[in-house]
Design an enzyme around this catalytic site. Sequence first.
Site, PDB file in Angstrom:
ATOM      1  N   LYS A 172      45.494  39.263  35.455  1.00  0.00           N
ATOM      2  CA  LYS A 172      45.776  40.000  36.701  1.00  0.00           C
ATOM      3  C   LYS A 172      46.236  39.052  37.791  1.00  0.00           C
ATOM      4  O   LYS A 172      45.725  37.926  37.908  1.00  0.00           O
ATOM      5  CB  LYS A 172      44.509  40.711  37.156  1.00  0.00           C
ATOM      6  CG  LYS A 172      44.698  41.536  38.421  1.00  0.00           C
ATOM      7  CD  LYS A 172      43.385  42.024  39.001  1.00  0.00           C
ATOM      8  CE  LYS A 172      43.024  41.215  40.230  1.00  0.00           C
ATOM      9  NZ  LYS A 172      41.842  41.765  40.938  1.00  0.00           N
ATOM     10  N   GLU A 184      49.955  43.451  40.149  1.00  0.00           N
ATOM     11  CA  GLU A 184      49.232  44.241  41.154  1.00  0.00           C
ATOM     12  C   GLU A 184      49.799  44.023  42.552  1.00  0.00           C
ATOM     13  O   GLU A 184      49.410  43.085  43.250  1.00  0.00           O
ATOM     14  CB  GLU A 184      47.740  43.876  41.138  1.00  0.00           C
ATOM     15  CG  GLU A 184      46.935  44.673  42.160  1.00  0.00           C
ATOM     16  CD  GLU A 184      45.440  44.366  42.158  1.00  0.00           C
ATOM     17  OE1 GLU A 184      45.010  43.434  41.469  1.00  0.00           O
ATOM     18  OE2 GLU A 184      44.718  45.078  42.869  1.00  0.00           O
ATOM     19  N   LYS A 210      49.341  47.698  38.286  1.00  0.00           N
ATOM     20  CA  LYS A 210      48.105  48.071  38.997  1.00  0.00           C
ATOM     21  C   LYS A 210      48.438  48.290  40.473  1.00  0.00           C
ATOM     22  O   LYS A 210      48.461  47.344  41.265  1.00  0.00           O
ATOM     23  CB  LYS A 210      47.055  46.967  38.827  1.00  0.00           C
ATOM     24  CG  LYS A 210      45.761  47.230  39.588  1.00  0.00           C
ATOM     25  CD  LYS A 210      44.624  46.359  39.091  1.00  0.00           C
ATOM     26  CE  LYS A 210      43.396  46.532  39.956  1.00  0.00           C
ATOM     27  NZ  LYS A 210      42.190  45.958  39.353  1.00  0.00           N
TER      28      LYS A 210
HETATM   29  P1  13P Z   1      39.058  47.669  43.841  1.00  0.00           P
HETATM   30  O1  13P Z   1      39.078  48.804  42.842  1.00  0.00           O
HETATM   31  O2  13P Z   1      37.701  47.442  44.421  1.00  0.00           O
HETATM   32  O3  13P Z   1      40.168  47.780  44.842  1.00  0.00           O
HETATM   33  O4  13P Z   1      39.305  46.344  43.030  1.00  0.00           O
HETATM   34  C1  13P Z   1      40.256  46.322  42.054  1.00  0.00           C
HETATM   35  C2  13P Z   1      40.870  44.974  41.992  1.00  0.00           C
HETATM   36  O5  13P Z   1      40.824  44.337  40.980  1.00  0.00           O
HETATM   37  C3  13P Z   1      41.562  44.461  43.194  1.00  0.00           C
HETATM   38  O6  13P Z   1      42.301  43.339  42.880  1.00  0.00           O
END
Ligand code: 13P
Length: 338
Positions: A136, A177, A219
């Site tokens: 990620k 993300e 994401k």
């Molecule tokens: P949240 O669901 O708490 O936003 O966290 C997800 C995440 O991995 C953020 O980088």
Amino acid sequence: MDKSALTATAEALVAPGKGILAADESSGTIKKRFDSISVESTEDNRRVYRQMLFTTPGASDHISGVILFDETIRQSADDGTPFPKLLAGQGVIPGIKVDTGAKPLAGSEGETVTEGLDGLRERLAEYYELGARFAKWRATYTITDSLPSSYCYDVNAHALARYAALCQEANIVPIVEPEVLMDGTHTIARAANVTAHALGALYRALFDQGVYLPGTLLKPNMCLSGYGAAEQASDEEVAKTTIGVFEYTVPAAVPGIVFLSGGQSDEQATARLNLMNQMGPHPWQLSFSYGRALQAPALKAWGGKPDNLGAGQAAYAKRARLNGLARSGDYKPEMEAA
Ligand code: 13P
């Protein structure tokens, strides 16, 4: 790059009825979470808390993968089993956060660029050896009347694509993300416009850098009104607006979209995912990769007390099960009371 292995991992992460647990809070973030329940953030407390989650009976029925932090991927359960092995033994795919955080963007006050590319090839090779099969990288975008700048969209997209290409070279599925933050007083329409720009820039960069989309996951945030907005969009508006943005910006070659929860309440995050799946079929699987929305009730129920480990697991299992149902649009708010 082993395209079939990458595709198989990406598809397994968005298998029907399942989603991802984000348990990759950095040392600073987990300290904030522990502060909220007055528990000291020591290495062993962090290990005990994550062990509680990772050994929850039945969780693997609804959890396909877990994102770990660098410290956590090297930790072990009480019996000495390394966490990645413990998870893999339940059919849960271990993942790893590899960015080193969002840092101030030079020349653009109030904006950030995410760092972590230096030495990434070597780190990915080590994480693969430790059992990670996905990763990620989170970029953040702040909304004001004049931001984000096009500079911010471009540099973050470029870094996300460089990260993704390096992951695929290492046979690790990159989760990209781009998170448009909820802070501010903006409308949902403004959030939708910014999200579309962030995704547009991202998919151009992924295309330009030759990233293999079937071996990736997205994401994103849901499109939401700002926290401080006078009027909050309804769950139905959130679902409809978010899907509308994706239809214009996310290629059908992407196997799955796994939402972050980003400050929504647990129940809102579940209800909105459920609504979006009811609006299907979509070209991509719509799933979750929640941190707070899966963990908040478990953290509270545990409260750092050994006697409450069972209560913490029950709270986590409930959120995992209800989000699993939201994958097929079969969640009902009444289930919260059960
Ligand atoms: P949240 O669901 O708490 O936003 O966290 C997800 C995440 O991995 C953020 O980088």
